[in-house]
Write an enzyme that holds these catalytic residues in place. Structure first.
Site, PDB file in Angstrom:
ATOM      1  N   HIS A  82       2.428 -13.540 -10.171  1.00 11.62           N
ATOM      2  CA  HIS A  82       3.169 -13.256  -9.159  1.00 11.62           C
ATOM      3  C   HIS A  82       3.682 -14.579  -8.646  1.00 11.62           C
ATOM      4  O   HIS A  82       2.944 -15.687  -8.381  1.00 11.62           O
ATOM      5  CB  HIS A  82       2.436 -12.706  -7.941  1.00 11.62           C
ATOM      6  CG  HIS A  82       3.054 -12.476  -6.668  1.00 11.62           C
ATOM      7  ND1 HIS A  82       3.940 -11.595  -6.341  1.00 11.62           N
ATOM      8  CD2 HIS A  82       2.887 -13.184  -5.435  1.00 11.62           C
ATOM      9  CE1 HIS A  82       4.338 -11.601  -5.057  1.00 11.62           C
ATOM     10  NE2 HIS A  82       3.789 -12.481  -4.316  1.00 11.62           N
ATOM     11  N   ASP A 161      -0.140  -2.462   4.041  1.00  6.45           N
ATOM     12  CA  ASP A 161       0.540  -3.966   4.070  1.00  6.45           C
ATOM     13  C   ASP A 161       1.993  -3.560   4.496  1.00  6.45           C
ATOM     14  O   ASP A 161       2.409  -4.462   5.264  1.00  6.45           O
ATOM     15  CB  ASP A 161       0.660  -4.208   2.527  1.00  6.45           C
ATOM     16  CG  ASP A 161       1.341  -5.717   2.598  1.00  6.45           C
ATOM     17  OD1 ASP A 161       0.874  -6.516   3.153  1.00  6.45           O
ATOM     18  OD2 ASP A 161       2.501  -5.790   1.971  1.00  6.45           O
ATOM     19  N   ARG A 168       3.437  -7.651  11.890  1.00 11.98           N
ATOM     20  CA  ARG A 168       3.005  -9.314  11.951  1.00 11.98           C
ATOM     21  C   ARG A 168       4.566 -10.224  12.184  1.00 11.98           C
ATOM     22  O   ARG A 168       4.607 -11.008  12.800  1.00 11.98           O
ATOM     23  CB  ARG A 168       2.413  -9.752  10.719  1.00 11.98           C
ATOM     24  CG  ARG A 168       0.950  -9.328  10.476  1.00 11.98           C
ATOM     25  CD  ARG A 168       0.399  -9.509   9.206  1.00 11.98           C
ATOM     26  NE  ARG A 168       0.652 -10.937   8.645  1.00 11.98           N
ATOM     27  CZ  ARG A 168       0.963 -10.927   7.473  1.00 11.98           C
ATOM     28  NH1 ARG A 168       0.902 -10.056   6.454  1.00 11.98           N
ATOM     29  NH2 ARG A 168       1.115 -12.248   6.807  1.00 11.98           N
ATOM     30  N   SER A 183      -2.366  -9.908   1.757  1.00  7.17           N
ATOM     31  CA  SER A 183      -1.160  -9.054   1.674  1.00  7.17           C
ATOM     32  C   SER A 183      -0.723  -8.911   0.299  1.00  7.17           C
ATOM     33  O   SER A 183      -0.457  -8.202  -0.450  1.00  7.17           O
ATOM     34  CB  SER A 183       0.045  -9.524   2.703  1.00  7.17           C
ATOM     35  OG  SER A 183       1.296  -9.101   2.419  1.00  7.17           O
ATOM     36  N   LYS A 187      -1.367  -5.937  -3.179  1.00  8.27           N
ATOM     37  CA  LYS A 187      -0.094  -5.347  -3.880  1.00  8.27           C
ATOM     38  C   LYS A 187      -0.487  -5.548  -5.304  1.00  8.27           C
ATOM     39  O   LYS A 187      -0.138  -4.737  -6.125  1.00  8.27           O
ATOM     40  CB  LYS A 187       1.229  -6.069  -3.445  1.00  8.27           C
ATOM     41  CG  LYS A 187       1.674  -5.399  -1.971  1.00  8.27           C
ATOM     42  CD  LYS A 187       2.964  -6.179  -1.707  1.00  8.27           C
ATOM     43  CE  LYS A 187       2.675  -7.617  -0.956  1.00  8.27           C
ATOM     44  NZ  LYS A 187       3.515  -7.823   0.216  1.00  8.27           N
TER      45      LYS A 187
HETATM   46  N1  URA Z   1       4.471 -12.300   1.193  1.00 10.47           N
HETATM   47  C1  URA Z   1       3.707 -11.355   1.317  1.00 10.47           C
HETATM   48  O1  URA Z   1       3.741 -10.260   0.418  1.00 10.47           O
HETATM   49  N2  URA Z   1       3.056 -10.964   2.401  1.00 10.47           N
HETATM   50  C2  URA Z   1       2.601 -11.902   3.231  1.00 10.47           C
HETATM   51  O2  URA Z   1       2.110 -11.653   4.304  1.00 10.47           O
HETATM   52  C3  URA Z   1       3.640 -13.054   3.346  1.00 10.47           C
HETATM   53  C4  URA Z   1       4.277 -13.137   2.285  1.00 10.47           C
END
Ligand code: URA
Ligand code: CA
Length: 436
Positions: A82, A161, A168, A183, A187
């Site tokens: 990632h 999320d 947020r 976050s 994923k």
């Molecule tokens: N990328 C994400 O997937 N989550 C965040 O909180 C910030 C950047």
């Protein structure tokens, strides 16, 4: 357990229990906990932080909030990678086949892009016939038979999320390291990987602008991995200029193919070798980093990784000939050189501004509904540290619109992303640190 008591506890700087965090996330996803309570909690986290145990609990609660991919029927250590996002980042198209060529299974779900250029899925659609949607069975079967599949993320992955990130975004609570780390990791965990390689970008074109914060974010994510039993390595890399030379979907596919042929830009090639080596090591294909590195270089130079890309494209219905004849990719009608106005050494390239310019050319989306032109984009001729003489081409625009005013504006914008200095330029390193 009243939500207000959980918020108060966090406000007063006390750590929450696993049950309290689970209740908060479940309640928020189900709609029982309103946005105003969740935003008060997020702000309390912003100021008071979270312990490593709390961060891991939050990650798992979010990972469990929706669908979770079950990759257990695929033998071997499934390794995912990632990137925290950058401009012109083509690494997945190189790393997925590279790791698979070593026998590390890669079952990757990727996204489309918003802003800048497209995401991996948009780029893959530049390959004629490539199907980005497979059934779950087809996806698993393909990884079992050829070791790799890259598909569009489907289903309902981490709805907690999604909802929390939206909140947020409008409550000034994005910039919290435990919230960002959980976050991202939620994923990855829901996507089913056993081990994770993270490319944490740092610099002016990155989400994290300072090296200090980037290291903290990397440490938080590696710590989550440790806590939840998914081995994680984070590499902190430079985003003070775009990676590679191409920005734009088909242009980046072409660059990925060049790199798999051993003819790619030096920085992109090196980054892929570093990230790829960590993938091979986590996947159990090498006992040390150095051994993994030798293997990764061999897979690149022997053409094995390129061969795996051919297999991947063919398995998903695309024309594998693209891997040998990139000219089959969509191409733009006009190529417009951007000349430098003054001589000097390139000291900075504003990656973010360049991404926005590529988007204006049509390579990215300003809104989710926007249509992408896969052929357009920008190819850099100069990078930081390169000398340029007055009038020399510093970049080239690939365009499908031939309107003098638009071309002039795009030329001007592209020229403006370059800072050219008369003094000596010290190039920052590509790799700053590795957190394990
Ligand atoms: N990328 C994400 O997937 N989550 C965040 O909180 C910030 C950047
Ligand atoms: Ca570790």
């Amino acid at each position: 357990m009243r939500t207000v008591d959980i918020i108060q506890k966090k406000r007063d700087g006390k750590p929450l229990t696993t049950q309290e965090i689970e209740a908060l996330i479940q309640g928020y996803v189900s709609g029982e906990i309103p946005d105003y309570q969740m935003s008060a909690w997020a702000m309390a986290v912003y100021f008071n932080g979270m312990t490593a145990a709390e961060t891991a609990d939050l990650t798992l609660a979010m990972a469990r909030s929706g669908d979770q991919a079950d990759l257990s029927s695929i033998p071997g250590v499934k390794v995912d990678k990632h990137s925290t996002g950058g401009v012109g980042d083509t690494t997945t198209l190189i790393l997925a086949p590279l790791a698979a060529a070593a026998g590390v299974p890669v079952a990757k779900m990727s996204g489309r892009g918003l802003g800048h250029t497209g995401g991996t899925i948009d780029k893959l659609e530049a390959i004629e016939g490539y199907k980005v949607e497979l059934t779950k069975e087809q996806f698993l079967q393909q990884v079992k038979s050829i070791g790799v599949s890259v598909i569009s993320q489907s289903g309902n992955i981490t709805p907690a999320d999604k909802k929390l990130y939206g909140l947020r975004d409008v409550t000034a609570t994005v910039d919290s390291i435990p919230l960002i780390a959980s976050s991202i990791m939620s994923k990855k965990i829901a996507s089913g990987a056993d081990a994770i390689v993270l490319d944490v970008k740092t610099g002016s074109g990155a989400f994290m602008k300072s090296l200090d914060d980037s290291i903290k974010l990397a440490q938080a994510m590696v710590e989550i991995g440790d806590q939840v039993g998914r081995e994680t390595v984070a590499v902190i890399t430079n985003m003070d200029e775009p990676l590679g030379l191409a920005i734009g979907n088909a242009l980046e596919v072409r660059e990925a193919i060049d790199t798999l042929r051993g003819e790619g830009p030096a920085d992109l090639t090196e980054l892929c070798l570093v990230l790829g080596s960590h993938m091979l090591q986590l996947g159990g294909k090498a006992a040390s980093y150095d051994e993994a590195r030798r293997l990764a270089e061999e897979l690149l130079h022997s053409g094995a990784a390129l061969g795996k890309l051919r297999e991947l494209i063919a398995a998903q219905g695309g024309n594998p000939e693209v891997a040998d004849r990139p000219e089959l990719l969509p191409s733009a009608a006009y190529q417009v050189p951007v000349p430098a106005l003054q001589a000097g050494t390139v000291s900075h390239i504003d990656a973010e501004a360049l991404g926005v310019t590529a988007m204006m050319l049509g390579a990215g989306r300003a809104t989710k509904e926007d249509h992408i032109d896969l052929a357009v984009g920008i190819v850099l001729h100069k990078k930081v540290g390169d000398y340029v003489s007055a009038g020399e081409t510093i970049a080239e625009l690939y365009m499908n619109r031939n309107e003098p005013m638009f071309t002039e504006e795009m030329t001007q914008r592209t020229r403006d992303v370059f800072t050219v200095s008369s003094g000596e330029v010290v190039k920052s390193p590509l790799i700053y640190a590795v957190v394990t």
